[in-house]
Write a protein that holds these residues in place. Structure first.
Motif, PDB file in Angstrom:
ATOM      1  N   PRO A 200      -3.515 -25.979   8.162  1.00 57.01           N
ATOM      2  CA  PRO A 200      -3.407 -27.335   7.607  1.00 57.01           C
ATOM      3  C   PRO A 200      -4.642 -28.194   7.883  1.00 57.01           C
ATOM      4  O   PRO A 200      -5.133 -28.888   6.977  1.00 57.01           O
ATOM      5  N   ALA A 201      -5.143 -28.167   9.107  1.00 61.90           N
ATOM      6  CA  ALA A 201      -6.321 -28.968   9.452  1.00 61.90           C
ATOM      7  C   ALA A 201      -7.546 -28.498   8.680  1.00 61.90           C
ATOM      8  O   ALA A 201      -8.360 -29.315   8.218  1.00 61.90           O
ATOM      9  N   SER A 202      -7.683 -27.185   8.531  1.00 63.83           N
ATOM     10  CA  SER A 202      -8.813 -26.637   7.784  1.00 63.83           C
ATOM     11  C   SER A 202      -8.737 -27.030   6.315  1.00 63.83           C
ATOM     12  O   SER A 202      -9.749 -27.390   5.699  1.00 63.83           O
ATOM     13  N   THR A 203      -7.538 -26.959   5.754  1.00 66.95           N
ATOM     14  CA  THR A 203      -7.334 -27.338   4.356  1.00 66.95           C
ATOM     15  C   THR A 203      -7.677 -28.797   4.122  1.00 66.95           C
ATOM     16  O   THR A 203      -8.317 -29.160   3.125  1.00 66.95           O
ATOM     17  N   GLU A 204      -7.271 -29.662   5.057  1.00 63.34           N
ATOM     18  CA  GLU A 204      -7.566 -31.089   4.926  1.00 63.34           C
ATOM     19  C   GLU A 204      -9.065 -31.341   4.999  1.00 63.34           C
ATOM     20  O   GLU A 204      -9.613 -32.159   4.250  1.00 63.34           O
ATOM     21  N   PHE A 205      -9.752 -30.630   5.907  1.00 65.52           N
ATOM     22  CA  PHE A 205     -11.197 -30.788   6.017  1.00 65.52           C
ATOM     23  C   PHE A 205     -11.885 -30.401   4.713  1.00 65.52           C
ATOM     24  O   PHE A 205     -12.748 -31.129   4.211  1.00 65.52           O
ATOM     25  N   VAL A 206     -11.512 -29.249   4.168  1.00 62.61           N
ATOM     26  CA  VAL A 206     -12.118 -28.767   2.922  1.00 62.61           C
ATOM     27  C   VAL A 206     -11.902 -29.762   1.788  1.00 62.61           C
ATOM     28  O   VAL A 206     -12.776 -29.990   0.951  1.00 62.61           O
ATOM     29  N   LYS A 207     -10.746 -30.391   1.784  1.00 67.19           N
ATOM     30  CA  LYS A 207     -10.403 -31.344   0.730  1.00 67.19           C
ATOM     31  C   LYS A 207     -11.273 -32.601   0.800  1.00 67.19           C
ATOM     32  O   LYS A 207     -11.610 -33.193  -0.240  1.00 67.19           O
ATOM     33  N   ASN A 208     -11.675 -33.008   2.010  1.00 69.66           N
ATOM     34  CA  ASN A 208     -12.291 -34.318   2.186  1.00 69.66           C
ATOM     35  C   ASN A 208     -13.767 -34.318   2.570  1.00 69.66           C
ATOM     36  O   ASN A 208     -14.426 -35.366   2.470  1.00 69.66           O
ATOM     37  N   LYS A 210     -16.639 -33.340   1.407  1.00 73.68           N
ATOM     38  CA  LYS A 210     -17.717 -33.686   0.484  1.00 73.68           C
ATOM     39  C   LYS A 210     -17.782 -35.184   0.230  1.00 73.68           C
ATOM     40  O   LYS A 210     -18.857 -35.727  -0.038  1.00 73.68           O
ATOM     41  N   GLN A 211     -16.668 -35.852   0.321  1.00 74.17           N
ATOM     42  CA  GLN A 211     -16.647 -37.301   0.132  1.00 74.17           C
ATOM     43  C   GLN A 211     -17.098 -38.033   1.402  1.00 74.17           C
ATOM     44  O   GLN A 211     -17.752 -39.070   1.334  1.00 74.17           O
ATOM     45  N   ASP A 212     -16.718 -37.494   2.562  1.00 71.01           N
ATOM     46  CA  ASP A 212     -17.045 -38.156   3.827  1.00 71.01           C
ATOM     47  C   ASP A 212     -17.150 -37.091   4.910  1.00 71.01           C
ATOM     48  O   ASP A 212     -16.183 -36.814   5.625  1.00 71.01           O
ATOM     49  N   TYR A 213     -18.337 -36.504   5.036  1.00 62.20           N
ATOM     50  CA  TYR A 213     -18.507 -35.382   5.964  1.00 62.20           C
ATOM     51  C   TYR A 213     -18.221 -35.796   7.405  1.00 62.20           C
ATOM     52  O   TYR A 213     -17.464 -35.145   8.117  1.00 62.20           O
ATOM     53  N   LYS A 214     -18.832 -36.890   7.838  1.00 63.46           N
ATOM     54  CA  LYS A 214     -18.643 -37.315   9.223  1.00 63.46           C
ATOM     55  C   LYS A 214     -17.183 -37.642   9.515  1.00 63.46           C
ATOM     56  O   LYS A 214     -16.651 -37.290  10.561  1.00 63.46           O
ATOM     57  N   GLY A 215     -16.544 -38.350   8.563  1.00 60.88           N
ATOM     58  CA  GLY A 215     -15.143 -38.694   8.758  1.00 60.88           C
ATOM     59  C   GLY A 215     -14.248 -37.477   8.784  1.00 60.88           C
ATOM     60  O   GLY A 215     -13.329 -37.377   9.610  1.00 60.88           O
ATOM     61  N   ALA A 216     -14.506 -36.531   7.881  1.00 60.05           N
ATOM     62  CA  ALA A 216     -13.698 -35.311   7.829  1.00 60.05           C
ATOM     63  C   ALA A 216     -13.901 -34.471   9.089  1.00 60.05           C
ATOM     64  O   ALA A 216     -12.946 -33.880   9.618  1.00 60.05           O
TER      65      ALA A 216
END
Length: 295
Positions: A200-208, A210-216
């Motif tokens: 789940p955490a990996s999936t969320e990172f992949v989803k976000n 590109k829009q906000d690398y540092k935040g993701a």
């Protein structure tokens, strides 16, 4: 073709020297901060990601001596544990270390300003000062110069630790890419990932990302910290599983960011070296001035 594409990425990721790097992709050598590296890495790795069977990314299998890595997660867990020097974050410092680094930068700048101001004032007051006042002024100047030097030393040690975190990530990705290549070479499809806590955490990172690398990335590290507590599993193991789960194009994007961070650290080390020389000279001069006032 698959082997050549993945191997090209492996060459990219195996480059993790502290002060200089040289990468060969497709017969072209790229050095330093040449922006062409971004284009070549993206082209090479995203093509590789499309060539490798989707099922490979969920493999946890023991593939024996044919691969040279019986368990890439175990191997990368060790990499993060030993090279990461105990810093439990993925591809960056944790927030506390980032804050500490910023505080040290500010403290060093302030120490330099204070030393320069104090030295200027005391030089102007020198002729009208008593012997005891000059001794105290010289002692204070020496202490201030030494303080700045010590702060710079702490900055250097922290920056060096940051480099180790980045190198651990690059080595981990390199091992992961090599593992996938050898699986393809040996036609091994393996078994599903044994533990899916990180999915789940990996999936969320992949989803976000590109829009906000540092935040993701910050959120990923927070998720890893929470999972470590709830599952009683190490940060290093969870980070290694992240590398096992995500696709090559994601790892490529992260690796490009890390290469840029390493380049930035290279410049930071050069600046620190100059500051060290300056601070050491100030401390030596202040010490000599203090010793002269003893006579």
């Amino acid at each position: 073709m698959k082997k050549a594409l993945i191997a090209s990425f492996a060459v990219l990721l195996s480059t993790h020297t502290a002060f200089a790097w040289s990468i060969s992709i497709g017969g072209t050598t790229i050095k330093g901060d040449d922006p062409q590296i971004v284009k070549d890495a993206e082209k090479t790795v995203k093509h590789a990601a499309n060539q490798v069977a989707n099922g490979v990314r969920d493999v946890f299998a023991v593939v024996g001596n044919a691969t040279g890595l019986t368990d890439v997660i175990e191997s990368n867990t060790e990499t993060f544990t030993t090279m990461g020097r105990g810093y439990a974050c993925m591809a960056t410092f944790c927030y506390s270390e980032e804050l500490r680094k910023k505080q040290l930068e500010e403290a060093e700048a302030e120490a330099q300003r204070e030393y320069d101001r104090y030295a200027t004032e005391k030089v102007q007051e020198y002729e009208s000062s008593s012997k005891q006042e000059r001794r105290e002024a010289a002692l204070n100047a020496w202490k201030m110069a030494e303080s700045r030097y010590n702060i710079l030393n702490e900055r250097y040690k922290l920056s060096h630790s940051e480099l180790e975190v980045l190198r651990a990530f690059m080595m981990g990705v390199s091992k992961e890419v090599d593992f996938r290549q050898k699986l393809v070479d040996n036609k091994v499809t393996g078994r599903p990932l044994k533990n899916r806590d990180m999915v789940p955490a990996s999936t969320e990172f992949v989803k976000n990302y590109k829009q906000d690398y540092k935040g993701a990335l910050k959120k990923l590290n927070e998720d890893i910290a929470i999972l470590s507590q709830t599952t009683q599993r190490s940060h290093a193991q969870l980070m290694a599983e992240f590398l096992r789960i995500v696709e090559l194009d994601v790892l490529a994007d992260m690796a490009k960011t890390v290469v840029a961070q390493i380049e930035s650290l290279h410049k930071e080390f050069q600046t620190l070296q100059l500051s060290f020389v300056d601070a050491a000279a100030d401390a030596q001069a202040a010490r000599q001035a203090y010793e002269q006032e003893q006579y």
